[in-house]
Write a protein that holds these residues in place. Structure first.
Motif, PDB file in Angstrom:
ATOM      1  N   GLN A 213       1.001  -1.067   0.537  1.00 30.44           N
ATOM      2  CA  GLN A 213      -0.355  -0.115   0.205  1.00 30.44           C
ATOM      3  C   GLN A 213       0.774   1.274  -0.428  1.00 30.44           C
ATOM      4  OE1 GLN A 213      -1.719  -1.325   3.329  1.00 30.44           O
ATOM      5  NE2 GLN A 213      -4.197  -1.718   2.350  1.00 30.44           N
ATOM      6  N   ILE A 214       1.790   1.330   1.080  1.00 32.89           N
ATOM      7  CA  ILE A 214       2.771   2.341   0.838  1.00 32.89           C
ATOM      8  C   ILE A 214       3.881   2.515  -0.606  1.00 32.89           C
ATOM      9  CG2 ILE A 214       4.976   3.498   2.014  1.00 32.89           C
ATOM     10  CD1 ILE A 214       2.082   3.510   3.726  1.00 32.89           C
ATOM     11  N   ARG A 215       3.871   1.453  -0.946  1.00 30.89           N
ATOM     12  CA  ARG A 215       4.626   1.546  -2.494  1.00 30.89           C
ATOM     13  C   ARG A 215       3.230   2.685  -2.906  1.00 30.89           C
ATOM     14  NH1 ARG A 215       8.722  -0.963  -5.316  1.00 30.89           N
ATOM     15  NH2 ARG A 215       9.390  -1.694  -3.630  1.00 30.89           N
ATOM     16  N   ALA A 216       2.299   1.654  -3.867  1.00 36.28           N
ATOM     17  CA  ALA A 216       1.495   2.355  -3.850  1.00 36.28           C
ATOM     18  C   ALA A 216       0.913   3.724  -3.859  1.00 36.28           C
ATOM     19  CB  ALA A 216       0.174   1.756  -4.205  1.00 36.28           C
ATOM     20  N   GLY A 217       1.146   3.702  -2.995  1.00 38.37           N
ATOM     21  CA  GLY A 217       0.990   5.670  -2.694  1.00 38.37           C
ATOM     22  C   GLY A 217       1.856   6.181  -2.737  1.00 38.37           C
ATOM     23  N   ILE A 218       3.254   5.580  -2.812  1.00 39.45           N
ATOM     24  CA  ILE A 218       4.123   7.020  -2.932  1.00 39.45           C
ATOM     25  C   ILE A 218       3.991   7.193  -5.256  1.00 39.45           C
ATOM     26  CG2 ILE A 218       7.140   7.258  -3.667  1.00 39.45           C
ATOM     27  CD1 ILE A 218       7.049   5.255  -0.504  1.00 39.45           C
ATOM     28  N   ILE A 219       4.166   5.637  -5.682  1.00 37.28           N
ATOM     29  CA  ILE A 219       3.597   6.190  -7.282  1.00 37.28           C
ATOM     30  C   ILE A 219       2.869   6.943  -7.266  1.00 37.28           C
ATOM     31  CG2 ILE A 219       3.861   4.615  -9.244  1.00 37.28           C
ATOM     32  CD1 ILE A 219       4.705   2.362  -7.910  1.00 37.28           C
ATOM     33  N   SER A 220       1.537   6.744  -6.953  1.00 42.65           N
ATOM     34  CA  SER A 220       0.340   7.287  -7.215  1.00 42.65           C
ATOM     35  C   SER A 220       0.543   8.789  -7.538  1.00 42.65           C
ATOM     36  CB  SER A 220      -0.775   6.678  -6.999  1.00 42.65           C
ATOM     37  OG  SER A 220      -1.840   7.800  -6.104  1.00 42.65           O
ATOM     38  N   ALA A 221       1.249   8.871  -5.632  1.00 40.00           N
ATOM     39  CA  ALA A 221       1.379  10.878  -5.164  1.00 40.00           C
ATOM     40  C   ALA A 221       3.003  10.788  -6.368  1.00 40.00           C
ATOM     41  CB  ALA A 221       2.148  10.587  -3.243  1.00 40.00           C
ATOM     42  N   TRP A 222       3.694  10.718  -6.419  1.00 39.73           N
ATOM     43  CA  TRP A 222       4.826  11.265  -7.677  1.00 39.73           C
ATOM     44  C   TRP A 222       3.878  11.230  -8.780  1.00 39.73           C
ATOM     45  CZ3 TRP A 222       9.973  12.220  -6.771  1.00 39.73           C
ATOM     46  CH2 TRP A 222      10.334  12.920  -7.762  1.00 39.73           C
ATOM     47  N   ALA A 223       3.210  10.442  -9.425  1.00 42.73           N
ATOM     48  CA  ALA A 223       2.471  10.751 -10.547  1.00 42.73           C
ATOM     49  C   ALA A 223       2.010  11.830 -10.452  1.00 42.73           C
ATOM     50  CB  ALA A 223       1.705   9.199 -11.177  1.00 42.73           C
ATOM     51  N   SER A 224       1.130  11.918  -9.352  1.00 46.19           N
ATOM     52  CA  SER A 224       0.253  13.802  -9.048  1.00 46.19           C
ATOM     53  C   SER A 224       1.388  14.714  -9.089  1.00 46.19           C
ATOM     54  CB  SER A 224      -0.812  13.527  -8.420  1.00 46.19           C
ATOM     55  OG  SER A 224      -1.863  12.036  -8.427  1.00 46.19           O
ATOM     56  N   LEU A 225       1.667  14.539  -8.868  1.00 46.06           N
ATOM     57  CA  LEU A 225       2.884  15.618  -8.650  1.00 46.06           C
ATOM     58  C   LEU A 225       3.631  15.929  -9.649  1.00 46.06           C
ATOM     59  CD1 LEU A 225       4.301  17.602  -6.676  1.00 46.06           C
ATOM     60  CD2 LEU A 225       6.691  15.891  -5.704  1.00 46.06           C
ATOM     61  N   GLN A 226       4.267  14.960 -10.274  1.00 42.86           N
ATOM     62  CA  GLN A 226       5.268  15.373 -11.415  1.00 42.86           C
ATOM     63  C   GLN A 226       3.585  16.054 -13.306  1.00 42.86           C
ATOM     64  OE1 GLN A 226       8.159  14.946 -11.616  1.00 42.86           O
ATOM     65  NE2 GLN A 226       8.036  15.055  -9.771  1.00 42.86           N
ATOM     66  N   ALA A 227       2.754  15.053 -12.518  1.00 47.42           N
ATOM     67  CA  ALA A 227       1.219  15.321 -13.814  1.00 47.42           C
ATOM     68  C   ALA A 227       1.063  17.789 -13.351  1.00 47.42           C
ATOM     69  CB  ALA A 227       0.172  14.674 -13.462  1.00 47.42           C
ATOM     70  N   SER A 228       1.009  17.955 -12.127  1.00 50.89           N
ATOM     71  CA  SER A 228       0.648  19.169 -11.751  1.00 50.89           C
ATOM     72  C   SER A 228       1.513  19.800 -11.880  1.00 50.89           C
ATOM     73  CB  SER A 228       0.055  19.583 -10.193  1.00 50.89           C
ATOM     74  OG  SER A 228       1.513  18.805  -9.557  1.00 50.89           O
ATOM     75  N   ILE A 229       2.775  19.809 -12.323  1.00 45.29           N
ATOM     76  CA  ILE A 229       3.635  20.686 -12.304  1.00 45.29           C
ATOM     77  C   ILE A 229       3.991  21.215 -13.806  1.00 45.29           C
ATOM     78  CG2 ILE A 229       6.479  21.512 -12.337  1.00 45.29           C
ATOM     79  CD1 ILE A 229       6.918  19.463 -10.598  1.00 45.29           C
ATOM     80  N   PRO A 230       3.911  20.122 -14.922  1.00 42.32           N
ATOM     81  CA  PRO A 230       3.298  20.849 -15.771  1.00 42.32           C
ATOM     82  C   PRO A 230       1.848  21.486 -16.334  1.00 42.32           C
ATOM     83  CG  PRO A 230       3.481  18.651 -15.904  1.00 42.32           C
ATOM     84  CD  PRO A 230       4.175  18.667 -15.295  1.00 42.32           C
ATOM     85  N   SER A 231       1.091  21.428 -15.460  1.00 47.85           N
ATOM     86  CA  SER A 231      -0.305  20.952 -15.476  1.00 47.85           C
ATOM     87  C   SER A 231      -0.375  23.103 -15.587  1.00 47.85           C
ATOM     88  CB  SER A 231      -1.693  20.773 -14.725  1.00 47.85           C
ATOM     89  OG  SER A 231      -1.331  19.174 -15.242  1.00 47.85           O
ATOM     90  N   ILE A 232       0.106  23.437 -14.166  1.00 47.39           N
ATOM     91  CA  ILE A 232       0.331  25.254 -14.268  1.00 47.39           C
ATOM     92  C   ILE A 232       0.505  25.595 -15.907  1.00 47.39           C
ATOM     93  CG2 ILE A 232       0.800  26.911 -12.439  1.00 47.39           C
ATOM     94  CD1 ILE A 232       1.088  24.626 -10.535  1.00 47.39           C
ATOM     95  N   THR A 233       1.930  25.673 -15.656  1.00 44.64           N
ATOM     96  CA  THR A 233       2.331  26.184 -17.214  1.00 44.64           C
ATOM     97  C   THR A 233       1.366  26.051 -17.946  1.00 44.64           C
ATOM     98  OG1 THR A 233       4.342  25.374 -16.196  1.00 44.64           O
ATOM     99  CG2 THR A 233       4.700  26.205 -18.309  1.00 44.64           C
ATOM    100  N   ALA A 234       0.974  24.973 -18.866  1.00 48.70           N
ATOM    101  CA  ALA A 234      -0.168  25.046 -19.241  1.00 48.70           C
ATOM    102  C   ALA A 234      -1.841  25.583 -19.654  1.00 48.70           C
ATOM    103  CB  ALA A 234      -0.600  23.247 -19.730  1.00 48.70           C
ATOM    104  N   ALA A 235      -1.874  25.699 -18.157  1.00 46.59           N
ATOM    105  CA  ALA A 235      -3.275  26.201 -17.380  1.00 46.59           C
ATOM    106  C   ALA A 235      -3.181  27.698 -17.967  1.00 46.59           C
ATOM    107  CB  ALA A 235      -3.597  26.000 -16.693  1.00 46.59           C
ATOM    108  N   GLN A 236      -1.512  28.131 -17.671  1.00 51.66           N
ATOM    109  CA  GLN A 236      -1.370  29.706 -17.657  1.00 51.66           C
ATOM    110  C   GLN A 236      -0.878  29.845 -19.051  1.00 51.66           C
ATOM    111  OE1 GLN A 236       2.777  28.970 -15.464  1.00 51.66           O
ATOM    112  NE2 GLN A 236       1.472  30.244 -13.015  1.00 51.66           N
ATOM    113  N   ALA A 237      -0.413  29.291 -19.744  1.00 52.87           N
ATOM    114  CA  ALA A 237      -0.504  29.662 -21.677  1.00 52.87           C
ATOM    115  C   ALA A 237      -1.785  30.152 -22.076  1.00 52.87           C
ATOM    116  CB  ALA A 237       0.180  28.821 -21.891  1.00 52.87           C
ATOM    117  N   GLU A 238      -2.651  28.687 -21.150  1.00 54.12           N
ATOM    118  CA  GLU A 238      -3.941  28.446 -22.012  1.00 54.12           C
ATOM    119  C   GLU A 238      -4.796  29.821 -21.480  1.00 54.12           C
ATOM    120  OE1 GLU A 238      -8.221  25.387 -21.485  1.00 54.12           O
ATOM    121  OE2 GLU A 238      -5.955  25.409 -20.455  1.00 54.12           O
TER     122      GLU A 238
END
Length: 443
Positions: A324-349
């Motif tokens: 569960q901890i392994r899955a939680g870390i991977i999921s949180a990491w994926a969300s974190l990595q997705a959130s960073i470019p999302s801000i840049t893309a949203a600002q451009a939009e």
């Protein structure tokens, strides 16, 4: 700017650390678990029992000669018995070890609860900021559409446009007003959630912040750290120790028990027969005994098998915690990595949508675009701005989720200005306590 009632995310986390009922309940549960150690240690200590009795009896004797004799007797006794268990199959020693392991597991569970509560508070805080921003954008959109509807009605009144434009503008305005009500409901809900976690209504909240410094900057390092130090995994390890010691305790019931019992007492007798005999008897004894269980109907053997099955269960739960901890870390990491470019893309939009909206409005003024084009473009701009708000919200929540997933989201790591809860204070206060009904805080 924000006034005296302004509060930041750190303040909200500090308030929750002190006031959150879930966290305080977990602390109370840990204090109850602490009492397992003095209870286990009682097996090393003697038991002292005092007994007392009093009796009055009457006797009537009727002889053949016709003689009738009445008598009565009063008796009383007091005794004190002291029993000391010398050996009981190592059950006391293993019981103390088990109680200590249970406390360590409970402490780690408390840390896990603390992390969950702090994450919930951070999420609730950011939800309020997000919903406030969305509500403001929705209200701005209503103001814009009200102006468009008014303009359409004015132009229709002088014959510069058709009734369709008026209907389109009013339909868009009605939809926008409905979305304002939905945004208000979302904000009310998020404020109620915040109050539940923090213990007070939110004031004027200032911007949140990320906690990227609380976790490694690579997935591999985060996994290594989380799997080695996350409190849920450590608690599961201690629970394995608890179950292993339960097996040993159950096996100890098959071994001999050796005890020494000392007793001292006094009895008094007053016999009111013709001889009027009064007597006092003092007595004392010491008894050593060995009890060897030969057969208990299979109950002790069944208890051993049950404990072994429970041990197997806790080992599986340890593996499950790691997964569960392994899955939680991977999921949180994926969300974190997705959130960073999302801000840049949203600002451009947002930038592109704003320029496009301005252009469409100007083109509509010279007849190159319709009112429907303006309404559609305005909706695109509002959607882009809401997407940016959500991306900024998700970025901060993702950082807190990542810190929690790796086991680093604590009051100490966040440097919260609070009085830290020290589990050792209560433990040290009760561990070697032989008597007393009051808890250390006076209850």
């Amino acid at each position: 700017m924000h006034g005296a009632s302004a509060e930041n995310l750190s303040n909200a986390l500090s308030l929750a650390y002190s006031n959150n009922p879930t966290l305080n309940a977990a602390r109370a549960g840990l204090r109850a678990t602490d009492e397992g150690v003095p209870q286990a240690l009682s097996g090393y200590r003697p038991t002292v029992t005092a007994t007392g009795s009093a009796q009055r009896s009457w006797t009537q004797s009727d002889y053949r000669s016709g003689y009738l004799k009445n008598s009565q007797a009063n008796t009383a006794s007091m005794a004190i018995q002291v029993q000391q268990i010398l050996y009981r199959g190592n059950r006391t020693k293993n019981g103390v070890k088990q109680a200590e392991a249970a406390i360590q597991a409970a402490r780690e569970s408390l840390k896990s609860t603390e992390q969950s509560v702090l994450l919930e508070v951070a999420t609730a805080y950011m939800d309020i900021l997000q919903n406030q921003a969305i509500l403001e954008l929705r209200k701005q959109n209503v103001a814009f559409l009200e102006e468009q509807a008014r303009s359409a009605r004015d132009r229709f009144a002088v014959g510069e446009t058709i009734n369709t434009d008026v209907n389109q503008a009013e339909a868009s305005l009605a939809a926008a007003i409905s979305l304002v009500h939905a945004a208000e409901a979302n904000l009310t809900s998020s404020k109620a959630t915040y109050e539940q976690y923090v213990g007070k209504k939110p004031g004027t909240l200032v911007a949140g912040y990320s906690v990227d410094n609380l976790f490694p900057n690579s997935l591999e390092a985060a996994l290594s750290q989380g799997l080695s130090q996350h409190p849920s995994i450590i608690a599961a390890k201690f629970n394995v120790d608890v179950s292993d010691l339960e097996v040993k305790i159950a096996q100890g019931a098959l071994l001999p028990t050796v005890s020494v019992t000392g007793e001292a007492g006094t009895s008094w007798t007053n016999n009111t027969s013709s001889s009027n005999v009064d007597s006092t008897t003092n007595s004392a004894s010491i008894l050593g005994s060995v009890s060897i269980p030969l057969y208990s109907g299979g109950a002790n053997h069944s208890a051993v098998r049950e404990a072994k099955e429970s041990l197997g269960q806790t080992r599986i739960q340890l593996d499950l915690a790691r997964a569960q901890i392994r899955a939680g870390i991977i999921s949180a990491w994926a969300s974190l990595q997705a959130s960073i470019p999302s801000i840049t893309a949203a600002q451009a939009e947002v930038k592109a949508a704003r320029l496009a909206t301005q252009g469409v409005i100007e083109e509509q003024k010279v007849g190159q675009r319709t009112l429907l084009d303006v309404l559609d473009q305005q909706e695109d701009l509002i959607s882009a701005r809401i997407s940016l708000v959500q991306a900024q919200h998700d970025r901060i929540v993702a950082s807190f989720s990542m810190a929690s997933a790796t086991g680093n989201l604590s009051a100490a790591n966040l440097k919260l200005k609070v009085k830290r809860y020290d589990p050792n204070e209560h433990y040290n206060a009760v561990r070697d306590k032989w008597v007393g009904l009051r808890t250390p805080d006076g209850r």
